[in-house]
Design an enzyme around this catalytic site. Structure first.
Site, PDB file in Angstrom:
ATOM      1  N   ARG A  38       0.823  -1.221   0.000  1.00 39.24           N
ATOM      2  CA  ARG A  38       0.000   0.000   0.000  1.00 39.24           C
ATOM      3  C   ARG A  38       0.855   1.268   0.000  1.00 39.24           C
ATOM      4  O   ARG A  38       0.451   2.282  -0.573  1.00 39.24           O
ATOM      5  CB  ARG A  38      -0.942  -0.001   1.202  1.00 39.24           C
ATOM      6  CG  ARG A  38      -2.029  -1.029   1.001  1.00 39.24           C
ATOM      7  CD  ARG A  38      -3.152  -0.826   1.984  1.00 39.24           C
ATOM      8  NE  ARG A  38      -4.291  -1.608   1.563  1.00 39.24           N
ATOM      9  CZ  ARG A  38      -5.108  -2.244   2.384  1.00 39.24           C
ATOM     10  NH1 ARG A  38      -4.916  -2.183   3.690  1.00 39.24           N
ATOM     11  NH2 ARG A  38      -6.120  -2.931   1.911  1.00 39.24           N
ATOM     12  N   LYS A 206     -21.913 -15.044  -1.238  1.00 33.52           N
ATOM     13  CA  LYS A 206     -23.363 -14.822  -1.147  1.00 33.52           C
ATOM     14  C   LYS A 206     -23.875 -13.802  -2.141  1.00 33.52           C
ATOM     15  O   LYS A 206     -23.189 -12.845  -2.476  1.00 33.52           O
ATOM     16  CB  LYS A 206     -23.701 -14.319   0.256  1.00 33.52           C
ATOM     17  CG  LYS A 206     -23.434 -15.356   1.314  1.00 33.52           C
ATOM     18  CD  LYS A 206     -23.798 -14.800   2.662  1.00 33.52           C
ATOM     19  CE  LYS A 206     -23.608 -15.858   3.741  1.00 33.52           C
ATOM     20  NZ  LYS A 206     -23.806 -15.308   5.068  1.00 33.52           N
ATOM     21  N   GLY A 361     -10.503  -8.387  -2.396  1.00 37.59           N
ATOM     22  CA  GLY A 361      -9.296  -9.007  -1.851  1.00 37.59           C
ATOM     23  C   GLY A 361      -9.052 -10.416  -2.355  1.00 37.59           C
ATOM     24  O   GLY A 361      -7.915 -10.787  -2.671  1.00 37.59           O
ATOM     25  N   GLY A 384     -14.001  -2.716  -0.845  1.00 33.91           N
ATOM     26  CA  GLY A 384     -15.335  -2.169  -0.585  1.00 33.91           C
ATOM     27  C   GLY A 384     -15.659  -1.009  -1.509  1.00 33.91           C
ATOM     28  O   GLY A 384     -16.764  -0.893  -2.042  1.00 33.91           O
TER      29      GLY A 384
END
Ligand code: AMP
Length: 404
Positions: A38, A206, A361, A384
């Protein structure tokens, strides 16, 4: 890009507050960085600012310290690593100082003393509860440190926090850093003006977490491939039983609606045609191949897609000109059920004529594991945030930036 970029700003001799994502993994005691990816990803933006003679203030969150100072989540270990990386990149010694608080007199004084081309890293923003609460007074204090604001932390842009949103109300100019700009360009182009055929592959556990992505993509893509655990809820919607596979009973209707929407829009919706069934959710379970057209044996569960599905996906991916992939095709944490996921990683990498974008991820880990990351056009740094972008949502940290 409609938003201001750091390249549109005059940085020389100005205090530049740059929100970065230094949320790096640390050893248990918080003393050592275990992966500096990062930090490396935002180096081009830092280099740009320093070469343009900015007095650079860097701010980030790290972990979840819950609004209190906690040495385990200190950004202090980043200072040395950043200095080393910058020295190597720029070929000269860079002065990198550290302020033990992100606001207050010390931070103010250290910022004031900064000279052009120098860096001041602030301590973890989340040591103050006001950061996540997007408190205006706290935002004002951050803004008081600088002349202009740059956001390079795409991974935090879906959160309206003081350092990602609030601060922009109190500074003269707010712009995207180079990494943020790259994210917005790739994801924005895919959704607004994709080269066709546009193929999206959505996997993972899901439907519930990704139904908004599926719905938004059904308005944009030519082909939507559904893999992973969520495929079994779709399969139930088609009337095939799935044994002990992961199924969200209360989402079967939503899966039906998505199937209907695809039909109405003329979008090809591809579900796995075969599976690898297992007799238990374990790495060494007994397995058998199984075609999706037949009801599953009651005690077995699908943990990966099968070879016929892989072949079908490969063919579709090979013809695509834009590919978006989010979510694994199976329980890839167990190597025997990572075959489908790895095959998708390789298929996406093999198509060098397409704009390929990978987010989330697990899919990012899969392309790295398959050793093909350098052949993917864009690997999103925000799990996200990239999902919310694909849902068609406006990200507060992006919306808050100035328009060109
Ligand atoms: P998500 O966080 O929704 O992207 O889901 C990622 C997770 O989905 C991974 O941990 C996978 O193990 C899991 N997953 C993928 N395929 C299956 C499957 N067939 N059954 C159960 N879990 C799965």
């Amino acid at each position: 890009m409609a938003k201001l970029s750091i390249r549109d700003l005059d940085l020389a001799h100005k205090h530049v507050f740059m929100r970065v994502d230094f949320n790096v993994p640390l050893t248990e005691d918080g003393s050592e960085i275990t992966d500096d990816t990062r930090i490396k990803e935002t180096l081009p933006t830092i280099e740009y600012a320093l070469r343009h003679k900015a007095k650079l203030i860097l701010a980030s969150h790290l972990g979840r310290p819950k609004g209190k100072p906690n040495p385990k989540y200190s950004l202090r270990p980043v200072v040395d690593r950043l200095r080393t990386l910058l020295d190597h990149r720029l070929g000269t010694k860079t002065n990198v100082a550290f302020s033990p608080d992100c606001v207050g007199d010390t931070a103010k004084e250290m910022a004031r003393q900064l000279e052009s081309g120098q860096v001041l890293l602030l301590e973890n923003l989340r040591f103050h509860p006001e950061e996540e609460a997007n408190d205006p007074e706290f935002s004002k204090k951050l803004a008081a440190l600088c002349d202009v604001y740059v956001n390079d932390a795409f991974g935090s842009a879906h959160r309206a926090h003081a350092s990602t949103e609030g601060i922009t109300h109190f500074v003269k100019q707010s712009a995207a850093g180079l990494l943020m700009e790259k994210e917005l360009n790739y994801l924005g182009k895919a959704l607004e003006d994709p080269a066709r055929p546009f193929v999206a592959i959505i996997g993972g556990s899901k439907i519930s977490g990704k139904i908004d992505v599926i719905n938004n993509l059904l308005d944009k893509v030519d082909t939507l491939v559904i893999v992973g655990g969520m495929a079994y809820t779709f399969q139930r919607a088609l009337g095939v039983t799935t044994g002990k596979s992961l199924v969200e009973e209360d989402k079967i209707d939503i899966a039906k609606e998505a199937l209907d929407k695809a039909k109405a829009k003329g979008v090809q919706l591809l579900l796995p045609v075969d599976n690898v069934l297992a007799d238990a959710f374990t790495a060494d379970a007994k397995t058998q191949p199984w075609d999706t057209s037949k009801n599953f044996p009651a005690e077995w569960m699908g943990l990966d897609i099968g070879p016929k599905s892989v072949a079908a996906i490969k063919e579709i991916v090979a013809q695509a000109r834009t590919i978006v992939w989010n979510g694994p095709a199976g329980v890839f944490e167990f190597p025997r059920f990572a075959v489908g996921t790895n095959a998708i990683a390789e298929a996406v990498a093999a198509n060098q004529d397409a704009i390929s974008i990978i987010g989330g991820g697990d899919s990012v880990a899969a392309v790295k594991q398959a050793g093909v990351a350098d052949r993917i056009k864009h690997i999103s740094t925000g799990g996200g945030a990239s999902l919310e972008f694909l849902e068609g949502k406006k990200l507060p940290g992006v919306e808050a930036l100035g328009n060109k």
